[in-house]
Write a protein that holds these residues in place. Structure first.
Motif, mmCIF file in Angstrom:
data_model
loop_
_atom_site.group_PDB
_atom_site.id
_atom_site.type_symbol
_atom_site.label_atom_id
_atom_site.label_comp_id
_atom_site.label_asym_id
_atom_site.label_seq_id
_atom_site.Cartn_x
_atom_site.Cartn_y
_atom_site.Cartn_z
ATOM 1 N N ALA A 111 -30.395 125.974 96.204
ATOM 2 C CA ALA A 111 -30.091 127.281 95.610
ATOM 3 C C ALA A 111 -30.453 128.439 96.537
ATOM 4 O O ALA A 111 -29.788 129.473 96.542
ATOM 5 N N HIS A 112 -31.502 128.253 97.334
ATOM 6 C CA HIS A 112 -31.973 129.327 98.220
ATOM 7 C C HIS A 112 -32.185 128.771 99.628
ATOM 8 O O HIS A 112 -33.323 128.570 100.056
ATOM 9 N N PRO A 113 -31.108 128.518 100.359
ATOM 10 C CA PRO A 113 -31.262 127.943 101.700
ATOM 11 C C PRO A 113 -31.947 128.921 102.658
ATOM 12 O O PRO A 113 -31.823 130.139 102.520
ATOM 13 N N LEU A 114 -32.664 128.361 103.593
ATOM 14 C CA LEU A 114 -33.336 129.152 104.620
ATOM 15 C C LEU A 114 -32.310 129.589 105.660
ATOM 16 O O LEU A 114 -31.596 128.756 106.228
ATOM 17 N N PRO A 119 -29.552 130.929 115.221
ATOM 18 C CA PRO A 119 -29.419 129.475 115.405
ATOM 19 C C PRO A 119 -28.941 129.110 116.805
ATOM 20 O O PRO A 119 -29.323 128.063 117.333
ATOM 21 N N GLU A 120 -28.121 129.948 117.421
ATOM 22 C CA GLU A 120 -27.639 129.651 118.776
ATOM 23 C C GLU A 120 -28.802 129.593 119.762
ATOM 24 O O GLU A 120 -28.823 128.755 120.667
ATOM 25 N N ALA A 121 -29.781 130.466 119.601
ATOM 26 C CA ALA A 121 -30.949 130.460 120.494
ATOM 27 C C ALA A 121 -31.766 129.188 120.300
ATOM 28 O O ALA A 121 -32.290 128.628 121.267
ATOM 29 N N ILE A 122 -31.863 128.710 119.055
ATOM 30 C CA ILE A 122 -32.604 127.477 118.785
ATOM 31 C C ILE A 122 -31.907 126.291 119.445
ATOM 32 O O ILE A 122 -32.546 125.451 120.084
ATOM 33 N N VAL A 123 -30.587 126.223 119.322
ATOM 34 C CA VAL A 123 -29.814 125.148 119.954
ATOM 35 C C VAL A 123 -29.967 125.212 121.469
ATOM 36 O O VAL A 123 -30.178 124.182 122.127
ATOM 37 N N ALA A 124 -29.877 126.413 122.047
ATOM 38 C CA ALA A 124 -30.015 126.568 123.500
ATOM 39 C C ALA A 124 -31.400 126.117 123.965
ATOM 40 O O ALA A 124 -31.531 125.450 124.996
ATOM 41 N N CYS A 125 -32.438 126.458 123.193
ATOM 42 C CA CYS A 125 -33.801 126.043 123.543
ATOM 43 C C CYS A 125 -33.914 124.517 123.493
ATOM 44 O O CYS A 125 -34.496 123.905 124.388
ATOM 45 N N GLY A 126 -33.361 123.898 122.452
ATOM 46 C CA GLY A 126 -33.397 122.436 122.348
ATOM 47 C C GLY A 126 -32.687 121.768 123.501
ATOM 48 O O GLY A 126 -33.160 120.777 124.064
ATOM 49 N N ASN A 145 -33.396 118.908 118.334
ATOM 50 C CA ASN A 145 -31.990 118.539 118.234
ATOM 51 C C ASN A 145 -31.689 117.546 117.116
ATOM 52 O O ASN A 145 -30.545 117.424 116.708
ATOM 53 N N THR A 146 -32.708 116.843 116.624
ATOM 54 C CA THR A 146 -32.469 115.943 115.491
ATOM 55 C C THR A 146 -32.727 116.641 114.173
ATOM 56 O O THR A 146 -32.400 116.111 113.112
ATOM 57 N N GLY A 147 -33.331 117.818 114.227
ATOM 58 C CA GLY A 147 -33.579 118.583 113.012
ATOM 59 C C GLY A 147 -34.664 118.013 112.140
ATOM 60 O O GLY A 147 -34.768 118.340 110.971
ATOM 61 N N ALA A 148 -35.493 117.157 112.688
ATOM 62 C CA ALA A 148 -36.540 116.525 111.891
ATOM 63 C C ALA A 148 -37.814 117.353 111.934
ATOM 64 O O ALA A 148 -38.046 118.122 112.856
ATOM 65 N N LYS A 149 -38.632 117.188 110.907
ATOM 66 C CA LYS A 149 -39.926 117.850 110.879
ATOM 67 C C LYS A 149 -40.853 117.149 111.858
ATOM 68 O O LYS A 149 -40.784 115.941 112.044
ATOM 69 N N ARG A 150 -41.760 117.917 112.426
ATOM 70 C CA ARG A 150 -42.679 117.373 113.424
ATOM 71 C C ARG A 150 -43.481 116.200 112.875
ATOM 72 O O ARG A 150 -43.575 115.162 113.497
#
Length: 169
Positions: A111-114, A119-126, A145-150
């Motif tokens: 209902a309330h996505p983050l 997001p482009e900067a996050i992908v570039a960093c990954g 890049n897998t989007g998993a929690k640490r």
């Protein structure tokens, strides 16, 4: 500080573990009976509610002196531990079940996505981290890049390096 009811249980559990310190089968039976008693308490029927008593009891057992007779080598941690810690635990499936988000949490997130600011900067960093020479940076790149929690990467996945090919299992 431990839960009051748990401290009362320890008055029986800890002496029993010390008494049977050289008998692994007896310790297994004692530990399984203890967890079964917790499950029988009202308010502790949900798997997640057993996390605190288990953690606190494991911490208390770690205070017992280790001897050649009452220890085992935990291959996961690479350390010697009291044999009770081998049995005073939940299966990997139970831990996974406990860590699943509740239905309410899932509905709230849907209902309330983050919203990510960039997001482009996050992908570039990954992507940059995946090309790094430092092994910790590459692992972080895989995590991003897998989007998993640490925390989940540590427990649920094994990241290994073999001939410059990285695998996430």
């Amino acid at each position: 500080m431990a839960l009051k009811w748990l401290e009362e249980r320890w008055r029986t559990l800890i002496p029993e573990l010390e008494r049977w310190s050289t008998q692994e089968e007896e310790i297994r039976v004692i530990c399984e009976a203890e967890v079964a008693a917790w499950r029988g308490r009202s308010g502790l029927r949900k798997a997640n509610s057993l996390r605190v008593p288990l953690t606190q009891t494991r911490q208390r057992v770690r205070q017992l002196p280790l001897t050649a007779e009452n220890r085992w080598f935990n291959p996961r941690t690479g350390e010697w531990e009291h044999i009770a810690l081998k049995y005073l635990n939940f299966s990997q499936e139970e831990w996974l079940h406990m860590n699943l988000p509740s239905q309410e949490d899932v509905q709230r997130k849907v209902a309330h996505p983050l919203r990510l600011r960039d997001p482009e900067a996050i992908v570039a960093c990954g992507e940059r981290l995946l090309r790094a020479r430092s092994w910790p940076e590459v692992v972080l790149g895989v995590v991003i890049n897998t989007g998993a929690k640490r925390g989940r990467n540590r427990e649920d996945r094994a990241i290994s390096r073999k001939d410059e090919i990285f695998r996430v299992v």
